[in-house]
Scaffold this motif. Structure first.
Motif, PDB file in Angstrom:
ATOM      1  N   GLN A   1       0.651  -1.289  -0.056  1.00  0.00           N
ATOM      2  CA  GLN A   1      -0.072  -0.064   0.211  1.00  0.00           C
ATOM      3  C   GLN A   1       0.814   1.269   0.052  1.00  0.00           C
ATOM      4  N   LEU A   2       1.997   1.127   0.840  1.00  0.00           N
ATOM      5  CA  LEU A   2       2.668   2.483   0.901  1.00  0.00           C
ATOM      6  C   LEU A   2       3.282   2.903  -0.647  1.00  0.00           C
ATOM      7  N   PRO A   3       4.235   1.719  -1.076  1.00  0.00           N
ATOM      8  CA  PRO A   3       4.690   2.178  -2.372  1.00  0.00           C
ATOM      9  C   PRO A   3       3.601   2.746  -3.383  1.00  0.00           C
ATOM     10  N   ILE A   4       2.705   2.137  -3.335  1.00  0.00           N
ATOM     11  CA  ILE A   4       1.491   2.543  -4.526  1.00  0.00           C
ATOM     12  C   ILE A   4       0.941   3.954  -4.133  1.00  0.00           C
ATOM     13  N   GLU A   5       0.749   4.167  -2.921  1.00  0.00           N
ATOM     14  CA  GLU A   5       0.260   5.682  -2.403  1.00  0.00           C
ATOM     15  C   GLU A   5       1.370   6.496  -3.016  1.00  0.00           C
ATOM     16  N   LEU A   6       2.657   6.393  -2.693  1.00  0.00           N
ATOM     17  CA  LEU A   6       3.738   7.192  -2.981  1.00  0.00           C
ATOM     18  C   LEU A   6       3.715   7.217  -4.693  1.00  0.00           C
TER      19      LEU A   6
ATOM     20  N   TYR B   1       5.404  10.825  -6.239  1.00  0.00           N
ATOM     21  CA  TYR B   1       6.972  10.818  -5.610  1.00  0.00           C
ATOM     22  C   TYR B   1       7.892  10.236  -6.574  1.00  0.00           C
ATOM     23  N   SER B   2       8.994  11.074  -6.666  1.00  0.00           N
ATOM     24  CA  SER B   2      10.329  10.310  -7.395  1.00  0.00           C
ATOM     25  C   SER B   2      10.684   8.770  -7.123  1.00  0.00           C
ATOM     26  N   PRO B   3      11.011   7.962  -8.033  1.00  0.00           N
ATOM     27  CA  PRO B   3      11.410   6.497  -7.697  1.00  0.00           C
ATOM     28  C   PRO B   3      12.452   6.587  -6.692  1.00  0.00           C
ATOM     29  N   LYS B   4      13.167   7.598  -6.630  1.00  0.00           N
ATOM     30  CA  LYS B   4      14.347   7.563  -5.514  1.00  0.00           C
ATOM     31  C   LYS B   4      13.562   7.781  -4.151  1.00  0.00           C
ATOM     32  N   LYS B   5      12.466   8.757  -3.933  1.00  0.00           N
ATOM     33  CA  LYS B   5      11.857   8.874  -2.618  1.00  0.00           C
ATOM     34  C   LYS B   5      10.844   7.763  -2.582  1.00  0.00           C
ATOM     35  N   VAL B   6      10.564   6.752  -3.390  1.00  0.00           N
ATOM     36  CA  VAL B   6       9.660   5.642  -3.283  1.00  0.00           C
ATOM     37  C   VAL B   6      10.468   4.605  -2.467  1.00  0.00           C
ATOM     38  N   VAL B   7      11.623   4.559  -3.013  1.00  0.00           N
ATOM     39  CA  VAL B   7      12.636   3.508  -2.659  1.00  0.00           C
ATOM     40  C   VAL B   7      13.083   3.722  -1.167  1.00  0.00           C
TER      41      VAL B   7
ATOM     42  N   PHE C   1      11.343   5.785   0.995  1.00  0.00           N
ATOM     43  CA  PHE C   1      10.049   5.376   2.055  1.00  0.00           C
ATOM     44  C   PHE C   1       9.971   4.018   2.338  1.00  0.00           C
ATOM     45  N   ALA C   2      10.000   3.221   1.170  1.00  0.00           N
ATOM     46  CA  ALA C   2       9.597   1.710   1.311  1.00  0.00           C
ATOM     47  C   ALA C   2      10.798   1.049   1.915  1.00  0.00           C
ATOM     48  N   THR C   3      11.986   1.532   1.704  1.00  0.00           N
ATOM     49  CA  THR C   3      13.139   0.669   2.285  1.00  0.00           C
ATOM     50  C   THR C   3      12.913   0.961   4.023  1.00  0.00           C
ATOM     51  N   ASN C   4      12.670   2.183   4.452  1.00  0.00           N
ATOM     52  CA  ASN C   4      12.492   2.457   5.960  1.00  0.00           C
ATOM     53  C   ASN C   4      11.321   1.587   6.326  1.00  0.00           C
ATOM     54  N   ASP C   5      10.251   1.624   5.712  1.00  0.00           N
ATOM     55  CA  ASP C   5       8.834   0.814   6.221  1.00  0.00           C
ATOM     56  C   ASP C   5       9.565  -0.617   6.312  1.00  0.00           C
ATOM     57  N   TYR C   6      10.269  -1.224   5.181  1.00  0.00           N
ATOM     58  CA  TYR C   6      10.978  -2.498   4.970  1.00  0.00           C
ATOM     59  C   TYR C   6      11.569  -2.748   6.513  1.00  0.00           C
ATOM     60  N   TRP C   7      12.802  -1.914   6.839  1.00  0.00           N
ATOM     61  CA  TRP C   7      13.478  -2.219   7.956  1.00  0.00           C
ATOM     62  C   TRP C   7      12.732  -2.107   9.338  1.00  0.00           C
ATOM     63  N   THR C   8      11.762  -1.190   9.337  1.00  0.00           N
ATOM     64  CA  THR C   8      11.023  -1.148  10.566  1.00  0.00           C
ATOM     65  C   THR C   8      10.075  -2.454  10.883  1.00  0.00           C
ATOM     66  N   ARG C   9       9.798  -3.205   9.884  1.00  0.00           N
ATOM     67  CA  ARG C   9       9.094  -4.433  10.035  1.00  0.00           C
ATOM     68  C   ARG C   9       9.667  -5.452  10.245  1.00  0.00           C
ATOM     69  N   ASP C  10      11.285  -5.542  10.127  1.00  0.00           N
ATOM     70  CA  ASP C  10      11.956  -6.559  10.231  1.00  0.00           C
ATOM     71  C   ASP C  10      11.548  -7.603   9.539  1.00  0.00           C
ATOM     72  N   PRO C  11      11.590  -7.889   8.529  1.00  0.00           N
ATOM     73  CA  PRO C  11      10.971  -8.928   7.662  1.00  0.00           C
ATOM     74  C   PRO C  11      12.010 -10.274   7.551  1.00  0.00           C
ATOM     75  N   GLN C  12      11.622 -11.144   7.727  1.00  0.00           N
ATOM     76  CA  GLN C  12      12.498 -12.550   7.818  1.00  0.00           C
ATOM     77  C   GLN C  12      12.168 -13.399   6.484  1.00  0.00           C
TER      78      GLN C  12
ATOM     79  N   ILE D   1       8.248  -3.686  -3.296  1.00  0.00           N
ATOM     80  CA  ILE D   1       9.173  -2.516  -3.725  1.00  0.00           C
ATOM     81  C   ILE D   1       9.522  -2.337  -5.031  1.00  0.00           C
ATOM     82  N   TYR D   2      10.216  -3.273  -5.682  1.00  0.00           N
ATOM     83  CA  TYR D   2      10.520  -2.992  -6.898  1.00  0.00           C
ATOM     84  C   TYR D   2       9.532  -3.265  -7.927  1.00  0.00           C
ATOM     85  N   GLY D   3       8.412  -3.969  -7.588  1.00  0.00           N
ATOM     86  CA  GLY D   3       7.513  -4.203  -8.660  1.00  0.00           C
ATOM     87  C   GLY D   3       6.607  -2.724  -8.763  1.00  0.00           C
ATOM     88  N   THR D   4       6.353  -2.189  -7.575  1.00  0.00           N
ATOM     89  CA  THR D   4       5.896  -0.856  -7.778  1.00  0.00           C
ATOM     90  C   THR D   4       6.783   0.175  -8.473  1.00  0.00           C
TER      91      THR D   4
END
Length: 108
Positions: A13-18, A23-29, A31-42, A53-56
C-alpha cells in the motif's frame, strides 16, 4: 484508487500511494526501504516485500506487464522460478490481476 489500494497487501500500500502521489522513484525506494526495515522482515516475507518495492517501481516506470512478470521472476530462487515457469508459462499477468469496473467495483 483508494478502493484498489485497500484490497492490496499492507506491505504494498505505501509504495503504491507514493507513486500515485507522484513521488520520485528515489523517494519511493527511500520510504519503502524505511518501512521494510522497521517491519524487520525475515525469510520469505523479506523476499516478498522486496518484490513489492521493486514491482511498484517498475509499474511507475511504465514497464509492460509481461516484461514486469519476467523481471520480477528473476528475484525468485532458481528452483522456485523453474517451478513457476512450468505452471504459469502461458499465463499473462493481466489474467491473474483483479478486475475492476469504472466505478471501482471488483468483478470476477
Amino acid at each position: 484508487m483508494e478502493l484498489f489500494i485497500e484490497d492490496l497487501p499492507e506491505l504494498l500500500q505505501l509504495p503504491i500511494e507514493l507513486i500515485v502521489d507522484a513521488y520520485s522513484p528515489k523517494k519511493v525506494v527511500e520510504f519503502a526501504t524505511n518501512d521494510y526495515w522497521t517491519r524487520d522482515p525475515q525469510g520469505i516475507q523479506a523476499m516478498i516485500f522486496y518484490i513489492y518495492i521493486y514491482g511498484t517501481l517498475y509499474v511507475q516506470k511504465g514497464y509492460n506487464p509481461n516484461a514486469l512478470k519476467e523481471i520480477l521472476g528473476t528475484l525468485f530462487p532458481l528452483n522456485w522460478r523453474q517451478e513457476y515457469y512450468k505452471k504459469w508459462k502461458k499465463t499473462e499477468i493481466t489474467d491473474i490481476l483483479p478486475r475492476y469496473d469504472a466505478a471501482g467495483t471488483w468483478k470476477q
